[in-house]
Design a protein around this motif. Structure first.
Motif, PDB file in Angstrom:
ATOM      1  N   PRO A 109      67.138 173.155 -66.380  1.00 12.92           N
ATOM      2  CA  PRO A 109      67.944 171.940 -66.635  1.00 12.92           C
ATOM      3  C   PRO A 109      67.100 170.674 -66.629  1.00 12.92           C
ATOM      4  O   PRO A 109      67.289 169.784 -67.451  1.00 12.92           O
ATOM      5  CB  PRO A 109      68.956 171.916 -65.484  1.00 12.92           C
ATOM      6  CG  PRO A 109      68.947 173.274 -64.904  1.00 12.92           C
ATOM      7  CD  PRO A 109      67.653 173.917 -65.245  1.00 12.92           C
ATOM      8  N   LYS A 110      66.159 170.618 -65.689  1.00  9.85           N
ATOM      9  CA  LYS A 110      65.330 169.418 -65.592  1.00  9.85           C
ATOM     10  C   LYS A 110      64.478 169.267 -66.853  1.00  9.85           C
ATOM     11  O   LYS A 110      64.420 168.208 -67.467  1.00  9.85           O
ATOM     12  CB  LYS A 110      64.453 169.529 -64.347  1.00  9.85           C
ATOM     13  CG  LYS A 110      63.623 168.322 -64.148  1.00  9.85           C
ATOM     14  CD  LYS A 110      63.806 167.623 -62.863  1.00  9.85           C
ATOM     15  CE  LYS A 110      64.926 166.765 -62.561  1.00  9.85           C
ATOM     16  NZ  LYS A 110      64.956 166.243 -61.244  1.00  9.85           N
ATOM     17  N   GLU A 112      64.917 170.609 -69.749  1.00  8.98           N
ATOM     18  CA  GLU A 112      65.759 170.398 -70.918  1.00  8.98           C
ATOM     19  C   GLU A 112      66.174 168.927 -71.015  1.00  8.98           C
ATOM     20  O   GLU A 112      66.110 168.310 -72.071  1.00  8.98           O
ATOM     21  CB  GLU A 112      67.004 171.290 -70.813  1.00  8.98           C
ATOM     22  CG  GLU A 112      67.834 171.299 -72.077  1.00  8.98           C
ATOM     23  CD  GLU A 112      68.926 172.373 -72.039  1.00  8.98           C
ATOM     24  OE1 GLU A 112      69.119 172.984 -70.960  1.00  8.98           O
ATOM     25  OE2 GLU A 112      69.576 172.569 -73.076  1.00  8.98           O
ATOM     26  N   GLU A 113      66.573 168.368 -69.855  1.00  9.02           N
ATOM     27  CA  GLU A 113      66.996 166.970 -69.824  1.00  9.02           C
ATOM     28  C   GLU A 113      65.840 166.062 -70.262  1.00  9.02           C
ATOM     29  O   GLU A 113      66.001 165.151 -71.072  1.00  9.02           O
ATOM     30  CB  GLU A 113      67.422 166.630 -68.393  1.00  9.02           C
ATOM     31  CG  GLU A 113      68.176 165.331 -68.273  1.00  9.02           C
ATOM     32  CD  GLU A 113      68.444 164.984 -66.805  1.00  9.02           C
ATOM     33  OE1 GLU A 113      68.549 165.897 -65.972  1.00  9.02           O
ATOM     34  OE2 GLU A 113      68.514 163.783 -66.508  1.00  9.02           O
ATOM     35  N   ARG A 114      64.668 166.339 -69.726  1.00 11.19           N
ATOM     36  CA  ARG A 114      63.505 165.511 -70.046  1.00 11.19           C
ATOM     37  C   ARG A 114      63.133 165.611 -71.523  1.00 11.19           C
ATOM     38  O   ARG A 114      62.823 164.635 -72.178  1.00 11.19           O
ATOM     39  CB  ARG A 114      62.301 165.921 -69.195  1.00 11.19           C
ATOM     40  CG  ARG A 114      62.501 165.689 -67.722  1.00 11.19           C
ATOM     41  CD  ARG A 114      62.513 164.211 -67.384  1.00 11.19           C
ATOM     42  NE  ARG A 114      63.011 163.988 -66.051  1.00 11.19           N
ATOM     43  CZ  ARG A 114      64.228 163.544 -65.759  1.00 11.19           C
ATOM     44  NH1 ARG A 114      65.087 163.251 -66.724  1.00 11.19           N
ATOM     45  NH2 ARG A 114      64.612 163.374 -64.518  1.00 11.19           N
ATOM     46  N   ASN A 116      65.075 166.481 -73.982  1.00 16.30           N
ATOM     47  CA  ASN A 116      66.115 165.829 -74.782  1.00 16.30           C
ATOM     48  C   ASN A 116      65.947 164.315 -74.782  1.00 16.30           C
ATOM     49  O   ASN A 116      66.136 163.664 -75.796  1.00 16.30           O
ATOM     50  CB  ASN A 116      67.502 166.200 -74.250  1.00 16.30           C
ATOM     51  CG  ASN A 116      67.923 167.566 -74.757  1.00 16.30           C
ATOM     52  OD1 ASN A 116      67.487 167.990 -75.836  1.00 16.30           O
ATOM     53  ND2 ASN A 116      68.721 168.270 -73.983  1.00 16.30           N
ATOM     54  N   ASP A 117      65.574 163.791 -73.598  1.00 13.58           N
ATOM     55  CA  ASP A 117      65.293 162.353 -73.498  1.00 13.58           C
ATOM     56  C   ASP A 117      64.229 161.936 -74.510  1.00 13.58           C
ATOM     57  O   ASP A 117      64.361 160.943 -75.214  1.00 13.58           O
ATOM     58  CB  ASP A 117      64.721 162.023 -72.101  1.00 13.58           C
ATOM     59  CG  ASP A 117      65.803 161.538 -71.153  1.00 13.58           C
ATOM     60  OD1 ASP A 117      66.918 161.295 -71.638  1.00 13.58           O
ATOM     61  OD2 ASP A 117      65.514 161.426 -69.946  1.00 13.58           O
ATOM     62  N   TYR A 120      65.585 162.176 -78.033  1.00 15.70           N
ATOM     63  CA  TYR A 120      66.612 161.157 -78.250  1.00 15.70           C
ATOM     64  C   TYR A 120      66.009 159.769 -78.380  1.00 15.70           C
ATOM     65  O   TYR A 120      66.408 158.957 -79.204  1.00 15.70           O
ATOM     66  CB  TYR A 120      67.613 161.208 -77.085  1.00 15.70           C
ATOM     67  CG  TYR A 120      68.687 160.163 -77.153  1.00 15.70           C
ATOM     68  CD1 TYR A 120      69.704 160.252 -78.103  1.00 15.70           C
ATOM     69  CD2 TYR A 120      68.678 159.086 -76.272  1.00 15.70           C
ATOM     70  CE1 TYR A 120      70.687 159.287 -78.177  1.00 15.70           C
ATOM     71  CE2 TYR A 120      69.659 158.109 -76.337  1.00 15.70           C
ATOM     72  CZ  TYR A 120      70.660 158.220 -77.294  1.00 15.70           C
ATOM     73  OH  TYR A 120      71.628 157.255 -77.361  1.00 15.70           O
TER      74      TYR A 120
ATOM     75  N   SER B 609      64.659 158.945 -60.945  1.00 15.34           N
ATOM     76  CA  SER B 609      64.553 159.800 -62.134  1.00 15.34           C
ATOM     77  C   SER B 609      65.716 159.630 -63.096  1.00 15.34           C
ATOM     78  O   SER B 609      65.572 159.836 -64.290  1.00 15.34           O
ATOM     79  CB  SER B 609      64.452 161.267 -61.718  1.00 15.34           C
ATOM     80  OG  SER B 609      63.283 161.458 -60.988  1.00 15.34           O
ATOM     81  N   GLU B 610      66.880 159.251 -62.560  1.00 10.60           N
ATOM     82  CA  GLU B 610      68.034 159.103 -63.455  1.00 10.60           C
ATOM     83  C   GLU B 610      67.771 158.053 -64.536  1.00 10.60           C
ATOM     84  O   GLU B 610      68.413 158.063 -65.571  1.00 10.60           O
ATOM     85  CB  GLU B 610      69.281 158.723 -62.636  1.00 10.60           C
ATOM     86  CG  GLU B 610      69.082 157.450 -61.839  1.00 10.60           C
ATOM     87  CD  GLU B 610      70.228 157.101 -60.896  1.00 10.60           C
ATOM     88  OE1 GLU B 610      69.997 157.137 -59.681  1.00 10.60           O
ATOM     89  OE2 GLU B 610      71.318 156.787 -61.399  1.00 10.60           O
ATOM     90  N   GLY B 613      64.843 158.247 -68.794  1.00  5.78           N
ATOM     91  CA  GLY B 613      65.056 158.102 -70.233  1.00  5.78           C
ATOM     92  C   GLY B 613      65.083 156.632 -70.637  1.00  5.78           C
ATOM     93  O   GLY B 613      64.449 156.215 -71.607  1.00  5.78           O
TER      94      GLY B 613
END
Lengths: 232, 691
Positions: A109-110, A112-114, A116-117, A120, B609-610, B613
């Motif tokens: 998940p981590k 993937e999130e990174r 995707n960031d 994006y 970390s949130e 992005g």
């Protein structure tokens, strides 16, 4: 040395295309060796090879700091590119992003999130992710299976490194040494680095390759300092 | 005077802006009889709180410079440093933490753990400062100390242990229940100065019992004796306090107190906790570096009879000259002593020694190790170490962040010019994060610091304290020009205006030179350019490089080779060959594909970390090249290279983008070509300015 020449001498070039020249459909690859034989150097070479061939790369470094990971790239590029190093380092900087995590902070998940960031925000769109320093332990199967799924979902090529131990002789049926012997089915390609003869060369052995790009067995001899294919 | 060092406390009070630090300090001074009336921070009485000694602070309702003050509470000597809460002034917080042994972290019971609390906590951890927590403003609507305690555990990763529970909250706040002695405490009198102890109200008994159990569980980790006593049901206050003290000093436990400084509730028990749980100078290991012994680490002794080692941690320009705040780590300093500044080697005589109480002072004869006092009229910089008895120690250097923003300032008249110089000289001595220099290219005085507010405050102070009115310019970026390919030149300078003329011909080539700014190579053979004019050519090229043709920026990275030329026996001269070289350079430069270069900064942004992005997006938008990210415990550092010209206003943007939870630092990395579209704009702007 030009980029093309460099690509020509890069040890992993043979893995990027199949025997018939078509692109290889690989999801996960593994580089395994005893400590100090150059797993990180080989991962960096895989990353450089991808960048030279026009792809973008994310380098994940676990339990290491960013500067150290960067230094690997800069040193290898300086070794092989000489005078053209500045230009190549710049190209690599633009097409590679290093992420460092603590061991406990790294998961699908981590990542993937990174990733995707990054996509994006239009920062980088990686085709290859190299993961250096992942700790293979008894319970890592689920994490790896998850990551394999992620690789498929995001159309990525994931490469890992692992440390084997001299006194642990467990191996999988395919010949993949511990600690990866029980998860070798999750990897399409497994490369073992071993010292050759008096240690003046290193050999890359394809213990397993399901992509058809290379025949199992010894593939190449490498110069242990530059990690380039030995000439002559 | 024999002092008991175990009864000395050097504490800082730090927290987020507006969480009530200054009000709390004001109450402490009142209850400890240092002041005899209470004034509010933004008081209607026009006096203002005691600790806000600068006019500007009173006006803005914020604390800018930390004022040190001395007080006594129940037989203990307490030195308090009131520290600013705004992120732009963190150097003040950092400096205070460096010299303090313990700290009180104030949190707002409504706002909870905010970004600055996170920053301050990291700073405290860096300097290994044990802390107690005071949850203030429990009288406010929405007060929820339990939630704040949870946040402390989650966001600050501290083992927060409540030592009290509130009796009522918000407008109903009456007092607190002391979980160690199991008593209800109320604060009577006009200013809460009368502390009244009662039995715990019935409706709070169960809650208090449960909270005490939690406290005993946490404290027992640090005392087997307490654990046994707790099991047998006879844990005494002494045993509990001793265990809590051990945990606090080990930085493994943070006792939590609650109250409302504004409503005069809960301050005295918090002061008791300072005495009980925060370290004395003897509990803290302080390291100095022995400059005579290869900077070997030496532990300072705290012994008042040893030679002196003291650190100057803060300078202030007082009414009577420079005031230097020092913390003594060992030895004794007396009026009339001669001490040595280990950085400069200069001997200094101690003229006047004072204890500071905000902006008032009390003359003293001597000060012992562990104390914080101020010296008068001693010339030194912040961070200097003073020694005596032949010692040559330096206290470990303080962590000084690099300035992140620069502005050009111009005095409005001559008088302002002089005053401005005085002010800048003072500010740079007082504050290591405030820097100033004269830009050789533009002639402007540039000031740089930690943020826009930081610089604003200094510009205001210049005006108010030094009567130096300055015009503030837009931030400037120093561009450069360079060439990207080899080009030949062959130029003849010829002038015939009656009398002796001018003649010189210079030919050769120029090429990019990566190793340095400029190289001149003379390959003339056969004396086609006479020897005496070779240096004239060099001079001419250098002159030509002062201003490029693109944006009038200095040219760097060029190797010029001359290999041909001609001269005239009468008309050739130094000036003629200089002019020929200038012409030759311009001719070659136009053909050498010149480009505009801009300074690139290595930027490092740190935040939860949130926001990773968002942080990366903000850097990307500013033409930044993201190099990498490092993630640890929900905190991420993003490293990037970003053009300086894009970084102006970033602190403000970053703050709003991340709710103030991220910080950044930047330093010069290199010069790189400006992208074409941006270069065109810069060139256009320059041409417009010239018209």
């Amino acid at each position: 040395m030009t980029n093309t020449e460099l690509a020509g001498r890069n040890p992993l070039k043979i893995f990027s295309t199949a025997a018939d020249g078509s692109p290889v459909d690989r999801r996960m690859g593994l580089v395994i060796s005893r400590a100090g034989l150059g797993k990180t150097a080989l991962l960096v070479q895989i990353a450089l090879n991808s960048i030279i061939s026009g792809k973008q790369v994310v380098h994940v470094s676990i339990n290491q700091n960013l500067d150290k990971a960067r230094a690997w790239y800069d040193d290898i590029i300086r070794d092989v590119a000489g005078k053209d190093a500045t230009e190549l380092i710049d190209k690599v900087n633009r097409n590679r992003l290093i992420m460092t995590f603590k061991e406990t902070g790294f998961s699908r998940p981590k990542l993937e999130e990174r990733l995707n960031d990054l996509v994006y925000q239009n920062i980088i769109r990686p085709a290859v992710v190299v993961v250096d320093g992942f700790i293979f332990h008894d319970a890592c199967r689920d994490i790896l299976a998850d990551l394999r799924e992620l690789a498929a979902a995001m159309d990525l090529n994931l490469w890992f490194s692992a440390v084997s131990h001299r006194d642990d002789d467990r191996r999988s049926a395919a010949g993949v040494p511990a600690p990866c012997h029980e998860v070798d089915d999750l990897f399409d390609t497994v490369i073992l680095i071993e010292p050759e003869g008096d240690g003046s060369k290193l050999s890359l052995n394809a213990v397993k390759d399901e992509t058809g790009s290379v025949k199992p067995g010894k593939v190449l001899s490498l110069d242990p300092t530059t990690y380039l294919v030995m000439e002559g | 005077m024999n002092i008991d060092l175990t009864k000395v406390r050097n504490i800082g009070i730090s927290a987020h802006i507006d969480s009530g630090k200054t009000t709390l300090t004001e109450r402490i001074l009142y209850y400890t009889n240092r002041i005899h009336a209470i004034h509010e921070v933004r008081g209607k009485d026009g006096v203002g709180a005691k600790m806000d000694s600068m006019e500007l602070e009173k006006e803005r309702g914020i604390t800018i410079a930390s004022a040190a003050t001395y007080t006594e509470w129940k037989g203990h000597q307490i030195n308090i440093i009131d520290t600013p809460g705004h992120v732009d002034f963190t150097i003040e917080v950092e400096r205070a933490l460096r010299v303090l042994d313990g700290a009180v972290l104030i949190l707002c019971s409504v706002g909870g753990v905010q970004s600055q609390s996170i920053t301050v906590t990291r700073q405290m951890t860096r300097y290994k400062v044990p802390r107690i927590i005071f949850i203030n403003k429990c009288d406010r609507t929405g007060a929820n100390p339990a939630r704040v305690i949870e946040q402390v555990r989650e966001k600050l990763n501290l083992n927060a242990v409540p030592m009290q529970i509130p009796i009522g909250l918000e407008a109903d706040l009456e007092g607190v229940v002391d979980l160690v002695r199991m008593k209800a405490i109320y604060f009577d009198g006009d200013n809460g100065e009368k502390v009244r102890e009662e039995e715990i109200p019935d409706h709070l008994k169960d809650e208090a019992e449960a909270a005490r159990e939690e406290l005993l569980d946490a404290a027992s980790m640090y005392s087997d004796e307490l654990m046994e006593a707790a099991l047998e049901g006879n844990a005494t206050p002494e045993l509990i306090n001793e265990a809590v003290r051990r945990g606090t000093l080990a930085l493994e436990l943070a006792p939590v107190y609650i109250g409302s400084a504004y409503k005069n509730k809960g301050v005295q028990p918090m002061l008791d906790a300072v005495n009980a749980f925060l370290p004395s100078p003897l509990d803290i290991e302080n390291i100095a570096y022995d400059l005579d012994n290869d900077e070997a680490e030496v532990r300072t002794t705290s012994d008042p009879d040893d030679p002196l080692v003291a650190l100057a941690f803060k300078l202030e320009d007082g009414r009577y000259g420079q005031l230097t705040y020092i913390r003594t780590y060992q030895g004794t300093i007396k009026k009339g002593d001669t001490i040595v500044n280990s950085r400069t080697g200069k001997k200094v005589k101690v003229g006047r020694l004072v204890r500071m109480h905000a902006d008032e002072m009390e003359d003293i004869e001597e000060s012992h190790s562990g104390d914080i006092v101020a010296l008068f009229g001693v010339d030194c910089a912040s961070g200097d170490t003073f020694c005596s008895g032949g010692l040559n120690y330096s206290m470990s250097s303080m962590h000084v962040p690099e300035p992140v923003i620069s502005l050009a300032i111009k005095p409005v008249d001559n008088k302002a010019q002089n005053n401005m110089s005085k002010a800048l000289n003072r500010f740079t001595k007082e504050d290591p994060t405030f820097r100033t220099y004269v830009d050789e290219e533009t002639g402007d005085t540039i000031i740089s610091g930690m943020g826009e507010l930081h610089l604003d405050v200094y510009i205001e102070r210049m005006k108010r304290e030094y009567n130096a009115e300055v015009e503030v310019g837009a931030p400037q970026v120093a561009y450069r020009e360079t060439i990207t390919q080899r080009a030949e030149f062959d130029y003849t300078h010829k002038k015939q205006t009656g009398g002796s003329g001018q003649f010189g011909r210079v030919a050769g080539y120029m090429e990019p030179f990566e190793e340095g700014e400029y190289e001149f190579v003379d390959q003339i053979v056969g004396g086609v350019i006479p020897r005496e004019f070779i240096s004239s050519c060099d001079k001419g090229f250098r002159k030509a490089m002062e201003k490029g043709s693109l944006a009038e920026a200095p040219i760097t990275g060029v190797r010029v080779v001359i290999n041909d030329g001609s001269s005239h026996s009468v008309d050739s001269s130094d000036v003629a060959f200089q002019q020929a070289a200038i012409g030759a350079f311009r001719q070659g430069y136009a053909k050498a594909s010149p480009v505009l270069m801009e300074p690139i900064m290595k930027v490092s942004v740190e935040g939860p970390s949130e926001f990773q992005g968002a942080i990366m997006g903000s850097l990307n938008q500013r033409r930044g090249m993201i190099l990498g990210t490092s993630e640890e415990n929900d905190y991420t550092v993003v490293d990037a290279e970003v053009p300086l010209s894009e970084m102006f206003g970033y602190s403000t943007d970053l703050r709003s983008l991340t709710q103030g939870k991220a910080e950044f630092t930047m330093e010069f990395a290199t010069y790189r070509p400006v992208p074409k579209n941006v270069a065109e704009e810069v060139i256009k702007a320059r041409q417009k300015k010239d018209k």
